[in-house]
Design a protein around this motif. Structure first.
Motif, PDB file in Angstrom:
ATOM      1  N   LEU A   1     -13.262  58.657  16.340  1.00 30.12           N
ATOM      2  CA  LEU A   1     -14.246  57.594  16.117  1.00 30.12           C
ATOM      3  C   LEU A   1     -13.935  56.805  14.843  1.00 30.12           C
ATOM      4  CD1 LEU A   1     -17.591  59.360  17.108  1.00 30.12           C
ATOM      5  CD2 LEU A   1     -16.466  57.469  18.286  1.00 30.12           C
ATOM      6  N   LEU A   2     -13.534  57.501  13.788  1.00 35.57           N
ATOM      7  CA  LEU A   2     -13.180  56.827  12.542  1.00 35.57           C
ATOM      8  C   LEU A   2     -11.973  55.911  12.744  1.00 35.57           C
ATOM      9  CD1 LEU A   2     -13.749  56.501   9.536  1.00 35.57           C
ATOM     10  CD2 LEU A   2     -12.250  58.439   9.120  1.00 35.57           C
ATOM     11  N   ALA A   3     -10.978  56.379  13.476  1.00 38.87           N
ATOM     12  CA  ALA A   3      -9.797  55.554  13.752  1.00 38.87           C
ATOM     13  C   ALA A   3     -10.182  54.316  14.553  1.00 38.87           C
ATOM     14  CB  ALA A   3      -8.747  56.370  14.487  1.00 38.87           C
ATOM     15  N   GLN A   4     -11.106  54.475  15.531  1.00 39.08           N
ATOM     16  CA  GLN A   4     -11.559  53.322  16.312  1.00 39.08           C
ATOM     17  C   GLN A   4     -12.311  52.329  15.437  1.00 39.08           C
ATOM     18  OE1 GLN A   4     -13.875  54.958  19.503  1.00 39.08           O
ATOM     19  NE2 GLN A   4     -12.085  55.290  20.837  1.00 39.08           N
TER      20      GLN A   4
ATOM     21  N   LEU B   1     -12.450  47.148  12.773  1.00 37.24           N
ATOM     22  CA  LEU B   1     -12.625  46.406  11.527  1.00 37.24           C
ATOM     23  C   LEU B   1     -11.403  45.550  11.241  1.00 37.24           C
ATOM     24  CD1 LEU B   1     -14.166  45.801   8.897  1.00 37.24           C
ATOM     25  CD2 LEU B   1     -13.020  47.778   7.907  1.00 37.24           C
ATOM     26  N   ALA B   2     -10.218  46.117  11.425  1.00 35.93           N
ATOM     27  CA  ALA B   2      -8.989  45.366  11.166  1.00 35.93           C
ATOM     28  C   ALA B   2      -8.855  44.189  12.119  1.00 35.93           C
ATOM     29  CB  ALA B   2      -7.780  46.294  11.293  1.00 35.93           C
ATOM     30  N   GLU B   3      -9.321  44.341  13.361  1.00 39.90           N
ATOM     31  CA  GLU B   3      -9.245  43.239  14.323  1.00 39.90           C
ATOM     32  C   GLU B   3     -10.273  42.156  14.015  1.00 39.90           C
ATOM     33  OE1 GLU B   3      -9.745  45.119  18.095  1.00 39.90           O
ATOM     34  OE2 GLU B   3      -7.726  45.983  18.084  1.00 39.90           O
ATOM     35  N   GLU B   4     -11.489  42.557  13.623  1.00 38.76           N
ATOM     36  CA  GLU B   4     -12.561  41.596  13.388  1.00 38.76           C
ATOM     37  C   GLU B   4     -12.400  40.859  12.064  1.00 38.76           C
ATOM     38  OE1 GLU B   4     -16.316  43.543  13.712  1.00 38.76           O
ATOM     39  OE2 GLU B   4     -15.918  44.200  15.768  1.00 38.76           O
ATOM     40  N   ASP B   5     -12.036  41.577  11.017  1.00 32.23           N
ATOM     41  CA  ASP B   5     -11.920  40.964   9.699  1.00 32.23           C
ATOM     42  C   ASP B   5     -10.686  41.524   8.982  1.00 32.23           C
ATOM     43  OD1 ASP B   5     -12.359  39.599   7.382  1.00 32.23           O
ATOM     44  OD2 ASP B   5     -14.319  40.474   6.950  1.00 32.23           O
TER      45      ASP B   5
ATOM     46  N   GLU C   1      -8.819  40.336   6.657  1.00 30.87           N
ATOM     47  CA  GLU C   1      -8.779  40.145   5.198  1.00 30.87           C
ATOM     48  C   GLU C   1      -9.571  41.249   4.484  1.00 30.87           C
ATOM     49  OE1 GLU C   1     -10.288  36.832   2.044  1.00 30.87           O
ATOM     50  OE2 GLU C   1      -9.423  36.134   3.925  1.00 30.87           O
ATOM     51  N   PHE C   2     -10.742  41.581   5.006  1.00 28.89           N
ATOM     52  CA  PHE C   2     -11.550  42.644   4.423  1.00 28.89           C
ATOM     53  C   PHE C   2     -10.850  43.995   4.560  1.00 28.89           C
ATOM     54  CE2 PHE C   2     -15.034  45.820   4.860  1.00 28.89           C
ATOM     55  CZ  PHE C   2     -15.496  45.750   3.561  1.00 28.89           C
ATOM     56  N   ALA C   3     -10.231  44.221   5.715  1.00 22.80           N
ATOM     57  CA  ALA C   3      -9.514  45.487   5.928  1.00 22.80           C
ATOM     58  C   ALA C   3      -8.343  45.623   4.960  1.00 22.80           C
ATOM     59  CB  ALA C   3      -9.025  45.578   7.372  1.00 22.80           C
ATOM     60  N   SER C   4      -7.631  44.517   4.716  1.00 20.05           N
ATOM     61  CA  SER C   4      -6.510  44.599   3.772  1.00 20.05           C
ATOM     62  C   SER C   4      -7.008  44.816   2.348  1.00 20.05           C
ATOM     63  CB  SER C   4      -5.647  43.347   3.851  1.00 20.05           C
ATOM     64  OG  SER C   4      -6.331  42.239   3.325  1.00 20.05           O
TER      65      SER C   4
END
Length: 129
Positions: A10-13, A18-22, A24-27
């Motif tokens: 679940l954490l990996a999903q 998050l990386a797909e939606e935003d 810049e925030f994920a980076s």
């Protein structure tokens, strides 16, 4: 306490969504982990450097050359790793981007003395002098 397989999945999903939606925030979040890692490495290197000084002095006082030499090696290795962590970033501040040759220059006299000298050196190298 480690995560169960279901929690880890679940954490990996969540991370992936998050990386797909935003992105810049994920980076930004990934960058904070790297900064924390580099700070940890820098702190360990400082302790290692101090231990190397103690070994160097202990070897000199006890007239055991090999302990002093080992202390010197520890000091050099710690200093190298510290500089490497420093260059990768331990402050969290964004590094200023360097101007590209095609970008217009700012007002004359902008930047530090060292930056201006580096720019002049680069122009000389590019012009073939």
């Amino acid at each position: 306490m480690p995560l169960s397989d279901e929690e880890a999945r679940l954490l990996a999903q969540l991370e992936q969504s998050l990386a797909e939606e935003d992105p810049e925030f994920a980076s930004t979040l990934r960058g904070s982990k790297l900064i924390a890692h580099n700070r940890r490495v820098a702190a360990i290197c400082v302790v290692g450097f101090l231990a190397g000084i103690a070994m160097l002095l202990g070897g000199a006082v006890s007239k055991m050359t090999w302990i002093g030499a080992a202390g010197f090696v520890v000091m050099v290795a710690s200093a190298y790793l510290f500089v490497r962590a420093w260059r990768r970033g331990i402050s969290g501040a964004q590094e200023p981007t360097r101007p590209t040759p095609s970008s217009p220059r700012g007002p004359k006299g902008s930047g530090s003395f060292v930056e201006r000298m580096e720019e002049r050196w680069q122009r000389r190298q590019d012009d073939g002098y």
